[in-house]
Design an enzyme around this catalytic site. Structure first.
Site, PDB file in Angstrom:
ATOM      1  N   GLU A  76      -6.693   4.250   8.077  1.00  0.00           N
ATOM      2  CA  GLU A  76      -6.546   5.685   7.824  1.00  0.00           C
ATOM      3  C   GLU A  76      -7.789   6.261   7.154  1.00  0.00           C
ATOM      4  O   GLU A  76      -8.137   7.426   7.379  1.00  0.00           O
ATOM      5  CB  GLU A  76      -5.293   5.925   6.977  1.00  0.00           C
ATOM      6  N   SER A  92       3.290  -2.733  10.264  1.00  0.00           N
ATOM      7  CA  SER A  92       4.750  -2.623  10.301  1.00  0.00           C
ATOM      8  C   SER A  92       5.435  -3.927   9.894  1.00  0.00           C
ATOM      9  O   SER A  92       6.373  -4.392  10.546  1.00  0.00           O
ATOM     10  CB  SER A  92       5.224  -2.190  11.694  1.00  0.00           C
ATOM     11  N   ASN A 102       0.856  -1.188   0.000  1.00  0.00           N
ATOM     12  CA  ASN A 102       0.000   0.000   0.000  1.00  0.00           C
ATOM     13  C   ASN A 102       0.891   1.238   0.000  1.00  0.00           C
ATOM     14  O   ASN A 102       1.491   1.573   1.017  1.00  0.00           O
ATOM     15  CB  ASN A 102      -0.917  -0.020   1.234  1.00  0.00           C
ATOM     16  N   TRP A 103       0.952   1.894  -1.160  1.00  0.00           N
ATOM     17  CA  TRP A 103       1.825   3.053  -1.288  1.00  0.00           C
ATOM     18  C   TRP A 103       1.275   4.292  -0.584  1.00  0.00           C
ATOM     19  O   TRP A 103       1.977   5.270  -0.405  1.00  0.00           O
ATOM     20  CB  TRP A 103       2.057   3.365  -2.776  1.00  0.00           C
ATOM     21  N   LYS A 104       0.004   4.273  -0.241  1.00  0.00           N
ATOM     22  CA  LYS A 104      -0.651   5.413   0.420  1.00  0.00           C
ATOM     23  C   LYS A 104      -0.453   6.672  -0.429  1.00  0.00           C
ATOM     24  O   LYS A 104      -0.572   6.607  -1.651  1.00  0.00           O
ATOM     25  CB  LYS A 104      -0.149   5.561   1.857  1.00  0.00           C
ATOM     26  N   GLU A 163      -5.382  -5.337  10.568  1.00  0.00           N
ATOM     27  CA  GLU A 163      -4.331  -4.365  10.815  1.00  0.00           C
ATOM     28  C   GLU A 163      -4.540  -3.732  12.189  1.00  0.00           C
ATOM     29  O   GLU A 163      -5.400  -2.862  12.355  1.00  0.00           O
ATOM     30  CB  GLU A 163      -4.305  -3.286   9.720  1.00  0.00           C
ATOM     31  N   GLY A 216       2.907   1.955  11.465  1.00  0.00           N
ATOM     32  CA  GLY A 216       3.781   3.114  11.395  1.00  0.00           C
ATOM     33  C   GLY A 216       4.213   3.665  12.737  1.00  0.00           C
ATOM     34  O   GLY A 216       4.709   4.781  12.827  1.00  0.00           O
ATOM     35  N   GLY A 232       4.997   1.043   4.661  1.00  0.00           N
ATOM     36  CA  GLY A 232       6.261   1.720   4.376  1.00  0.00           C
ATOM     37  C   GLY A 232       7.273   0.884   3.618  1.00  0.00           C
ATOM     38  O   GLY A 232       7.960   1.386   2.723  1.00  0.00           O
ATOM     39  N   HIS A 237      -9.548   0.777   5.173  1.00  0.00           N
ATOM     40  CA  HIS A 237      -8.225   0.910   5.783  1.00  0.00           C
ATOM     41  C   HIS A 237      -8.328   1.841   6.986  1.00  0.00           C
ATOM     42  O   HIS A 237      -9.113   2.784   7.008  1.00  0.00           O
ATOM     43  CB  HIS A 237      -7.215   1.449   4.761  1.00  0.00           C
TER      44      HIS A 237
END
Length: 296
Positions: free
Chosen positions: A141, A257, A53-55, A211, A217, A279, A139
């Site tokens: 976020e 992570s 996931n590049w976000k 998650e 993160g 990440g 997700h």
């Protein structure tokens, strides 16, 4: 005492108990072996799935295509299905770069309407038309930053499934919920609400991503044994919502992570069928190692 009586006594007191013990042992061994075979069979029919996931990264189209190019030589003979959730403006270009490889392009989210006066919104059919095979929904976020409720997440899941794409439904607890011992309860609620109205047939195109929000993160780590227990609970909840057969067939990813150092142990757990990687997916060498995991 006659020889006949002695023989009958020997049979009743010695041979029959021994025979019973032997047969009981065989039955127990048979059941135990069959259970192991069934668990292994369920694992074998679930193709592992590593998703990046590049976000909101990288910052330019050139950076995005360069990162995609650097992944190509690392995707030779993969032990799993692989996808990358790319920002909307880069989807088409990245799909072009990765064409001919086993790395699929995915969307990070979609809007639950097909079209209309929804400024800034992107429909499921739009991302599908430019090459996406999957889309994330729910997700953490999207839930915490953009306010996606369980009802909105559910609408997105169902809209994704109206296309030919697969849906990756993300669920997970906050640090406060984790510390309060509410992990399984939170996941059960998000799972049941997120899948409301999703048919048993459509579950073949649904992936669940667990998650733990507190491990995304933050540098905090969810131990692999803890993650396995949570995945077991999620699979049990799927069995309640659908059936044990469907529960055994649905892939459950872990996201939180994930690194090259942790992926092998995670992927060795029987109910962890893949990873949702944040990440580390932005560094080709790291993501290459993750998607070429080796079971510990």
């Amino acid at each position: 005492v006659s020889p006949v009586s002695t023989m009958k006594s020997f049979i009743m007191t010695t041979l029959l108990p021994l025979s019973y013990a032997f047969q009981t042992g065989r039955v127990f061994q048979s059941v135990h072996t069959r259970a192991k075979v069934e668990v292994r069979g369920a694992m074998e029919m679930r193709t592992p799935f590593i998703a990046g996931n590049w976000k909101e990264n990288p910052v330019t189209l050139q950076d995005a295509t360069s990162l995609a190019e650097s992944l190509k030589p690392l995707a030779g003979s993969l032990p799993c299905e692989v996808g990358i959730a790319v920002p909307y403006p880069f989807i088409s270009a990245v799909a072009g770069v990765l064409e001919g490889t086993d790395i699929q392009v995915m969307a990070q989210s979609i809007h639950f309407e097909d079209s209309g006066a929804f400024t800034g919104a992107v429909a499921a059919t739009m991302v599908e038309s430019v090459g996406c095979s999957y889309s994330l929904a729910g997700h953490s976020e999207r839930r915490s930053v953009f306010g996606d409720s369980d009802a909105v997440v559910n609408s997105k899941v169902k809209k994704i499934l109206e296309t030919k794409m697969g849906a990756i439904l993300c669920i997970g607890e906050t640090q406060g919920e984790f510390e309060a011992g509410l992990t399984n309860e939170v996941n059960a609620i998000q799972l049941s609400k997120g899948l409301s109205g999703v048919s048993a047939e459509d579950m073949s195109r649904v992936v669940i991503a667990y998650e733990p929000v507190w491990a995304i993160g933050t540098g905090l780590v969810c131990p692999s044994d803890t993650a396995q227990l949570v995945h077991e609970s999620i699979r049990a909840q799927l069995a309640k919502l659908y059936s044990s057969e469907i529960a055994d067939s649905v892939r459950i990813q872990y996201g939180g992570s994930v690194t090259p150092d942790s992926v092998d142990e995670l992927m060795s757990k029987p109910d962890i069928d893949g990873c949702l990687v944040g990440g580390a997916s932005l560094v080709a060498e790291k993501f290459g190692r993750i998607m070429n995991f080796e079971e510990a």
